[in-house]
Design a protein around this motif. Sequence first.
Motif, PDB file in Angstrom:
ATOM      1  N   PRO A  51       0.811  -1.079   0.193  1.00 42.02           N
ATOM      2  CA  PRO A  51      -0.703  -0.385  -0.089  1.00 42.02           C
ATOM      3  C   PRO A  51       1.054   1.201  -0.506  1.00 42.02           C
ATOM      4  CG  PRO A  51       0.327  -0.683   1.910  1.00 42.02           C
ATOM      5  CD  PRO A  51       0.789  -1.728   1.246  1.00 42.02           C
ATOM      6  N   PHE A  52       2.350   1.419  -0.305  1.00 40.53           N
ATOM      7  CA  PHE A  52       3.039   2.193  -0.405  1.00 40.53           C
ATOM      8  C   PHE A  52       3.858   2.373  -1.403  1.00 40.53           C
ATOM      9  CE2 PHE A  52       6.192   4.234   3.102  1.00 40.53           C
ATOM     10  CZ  PHE A  52       6.450   5.225   2.798  1.00 40.53           C
ATOM     11  N   ILE A  53       3.031   3.894  -1.835  1.00 42.31           N
ATOM     12  CA  ILE A  53       3.578   4.268  -2.926  1.00 42.31           C
ATOM     13  C   ILE A  53       4.771   3.792  -3.666  1.00 42.31           C
ATOM     14  CG2 ILE A  53       0.761   4.416  -4.355  1.00 42.31           C
ATOM     15  CD1 ILE A  53       2.277   7.782  -3.283  1.00 42.31           C
ATOM     16  N   SER A  54       5.480   3.721  -4.700  1.00 42.18           N
ATOM     17  CA  SER A  54       6.670   4.453  -5.227  1.00 42.18           C
ATOM     18  C   SER A  54       7.015   5.631  -6.235  1.00 42.18           C
ATOM     19  CB  SER A  54       7.588   3.107  -5.450  1.00 42.18           C
ATOM     20  OG  SER A  54       9.002   3.528  -5.320  1.00 42.18           O
ATOM     21  N   THR A  55       6.775   6.544  -5.829  1.00 42.85           N
ATOM     22  CA  THR A  55       7.635   7.008  -7.273  1.00 42.85           C
ATOM     23  C   THR A  55       8.104   7.257  -8.155  1.00 42.85           C
ATOM     24  OG1 THR A  55       7.266   9.363  -5.845  1.00 42.85           O
ATOM     25  CG2 THR A  55       4.846   8.962  -6.244  1.00 42.85           C
ATOM     26  N   THR A  56       9.604   7.231  -7.107  1.00 42.64           N
ATOM     27  CA  THR A  56      10.457   7.438  -8.027  1.00 42.64           C
ATOM     28  C   THR A  56      10.452   6.268  -9.366  1.00 42.64           C
ATOM     29  OG1 THR A  56      11.653   8.869  -6.283  1.00 42.64           O
ATOM     30  CG2 THR A  56      13.140   7.696  -7.846  1.00 42.64           C
ATOM     31  N   SER A  57      10.067   5.329  -8.079  1.00 44.18           N
ATOM     32  CA  SER A  57      10.792   3.589  -9.300  1.00 44.18           C
ATOM     33  C   SER A  57       8.978   4.116 -10.080  1.00 44.18           C
ATOM     34  CB  SER A  57       9.921   2.628  -8.143  1.00 44.18           C
ATOM     35  OG  SER A  57      10.968   2.284  -7.665  1.00 44.18           O
ATOM     36  N   LEU A  58       7.982   4.209  -9.924  1.00 43.93           N
ATOM     37  CA  LEU A  58       7.163   5.247 -11.757  1.00 43.93           C
ATOM     38  C   LEU A  58       7.446   5.939 -11.956  1.00 43.93           C
ATOM     39  CD1 LEU A  58       3.558   5.707  -9.143  1.00 43.93           C
ATOM     40  CD2 LEU A  58       4.165   3.378 -10.496  1.00 43.93           C
ATOM     41  N   LEU A  59       8.335   6.504 -12.366  1.00 46.14           N
ATOM     42  CA  LEU A  59       9.034   7.485 -13.340  1.00 46.14           C
ATOM     43  C   LEU A  59      10.048   6.924 -14.062  1.00 46.14           C
ATOM     44  CD1 LEU A  59       9.556  10.988 -11.088  1.00 46.14           C
ATOM     45  CD2 LEU A  59       7.635  10.526 -12.781  1.00 46.14           C
ATOM     46  N   GLU A  60      11.003   6.754 -13.087  1.00 48.45           N
ATOM     47  CA  GLU A  60      11.567   5.738 -13.928  1.00 48.45           C
ATOM     48  C   GLU A  60      11.135   4.956 -14.621  1.00 48.45           C
ATOM     49  OE1 GLU A  60      14.697   4.135 -10.898  1.00 48.45           O
ATOM     50  OE2 GLU A  60      15.297   6.166 -10.638  1.00 48.45           O
TER      51      GLU A  60
END
Length: 542
Positions: free
Chosen positions: A361-370
């Motif tokens: 449930p904890f998002i990972s925005t940096t990984s999404l962007l990469e």
Amino acid sequence: METIDNDTFASWREEGCLSIQENFHVFSQFLTQAKDFAKRGHYETAAVYGEMAAVYATLKHSGLFVSIELEQILLEISKKTIPIDHNSKITTNPLAEPQKILHVATSVQAIGGLSKMLWRWIEQDSSRSHSLVLTRQPRKEVPKILDEAIKNSGGKIYWLNETIGSVISWAKRLKEISNSADMVVLHIYNHDVIPIIAFANQAQSPPIIFLDHADHMFWLGAGISDVVVNLRESGMRLAQKRRTIQPERNILLPTILEQTRREFSRSEAKQKLGISEDTVVLLSIARSLKYKTINGISYADAHVPLLQKHQEAILIVIGSGNREDWSAAIEQTNGRIRSYPEREDTAIFYQAADIYVDSFPFISTTSLLEAGSYGVPLVSRYPYSDASEILGADMPGLTGNLIWVRELSEYTNILSRLVEDELFRLNLGEKTRHKIQNTHTGENWQSYLEKVYHLAASLPKATVALTRVEEIFLSEPDVLMPRVHGWNFDMNNVIQSHLTIMPFEQRLHNWWKLVHNNSFNNCGRFGPLKYLVPEWFLCRIR
């Protein structure tokens, strides 16, 4: 398979209300102790207890995203311990270009979005000199890429906790170092009191820019920051609404990415990983704590229906490590869920991926962007109400292309469509790549940064209200925080982790209490004895 239903959310809200009140009680105990020590003139101990209060509020949500009372205690400590130079006053010319940027971080490491943001910032902003102060770097080396970026800019790295002393002497040293800087950028951990004490005297401090990299949690810094830099719109709104940040000091700066260049085609990358070219690869990359089992459904469980329907698909998760609660799902999919520990060589996996699925449930925005920067379509789960937008994935470069789904059945359906429809996923991936590149990289990102520098130079120094009653919130998103972002630790864990920066008498007193109550945890080599040694000494024997 069920999703998170209304009854479950009702239960979470009820539990959250109780947890927040309990957590606030413990936070208040630390806060009161900090205040009492400060009144008695024990400023070093007061500062440590202030940090312990902040640690607790960060990791055990207490219905607060800021504590003006705690920041005021730290500002008072600064007034009593760092002399004012009446002959010195820093002035900033709003028309002048800042040339010397001082970055301040609690610690840096090779893995993680915060350190990546720091070294990419320095590499991109190449016309300026960048130095770095590390307030509490553990016994590990600074990543080589960051070290080289700083040296290439003509800057220097300072390690505060290698010098004899503790919190206040390190704050004094930070203040001294900052005197030669045009601007200061704080990349600090949420609880780091050293910069708060160092820059309490705003008239004699350079403009302070605060990077809000943990916008979903409590943090210190609202009282000293001239500009708060938000990485996403939801964090920007929360900063204004819940952290007392004035709108004119609240600005957006997208997370910076490197210009992505494929080394391999998707099929070549799959081949190098030993994966068939015809296999549809779903990928997720994040730290282990971001893959929490919710309501009895693990992250792996959520993908079983899809993988059973599509035998040609596999799920690769990097960072999750070996998890017992995933074993049933791995067995049900005949091993087509592959879980790996954290690793640095993630580029080959991004290049092999057909679909990227966000951590939950904890998002990972940096990984999404990469992932998106390689032309991979992105999917993220968001089962909450609009009031909890801070728990969702949003970034300027993701707007319009990131697929958000609320229901688990909807999640399976959209992933199924992406698996089946190659043209759809390729087109969406390319649109995602283009938007990210035009927002988060190179000169496009630099234009955002120049606005930040200009704003910091042109605004008058920030002021904060001297009195404010702490008000805890028992509504969303607060009541969901204990479930989504809660950590399993107690007061003793917080005290243990701060023993090495306490004055010796206080350290010995608390150390003995922990020993007597058999409350030490995960002591590692040398056991509890190592906590009798000051942090500066431990850092010198790295």
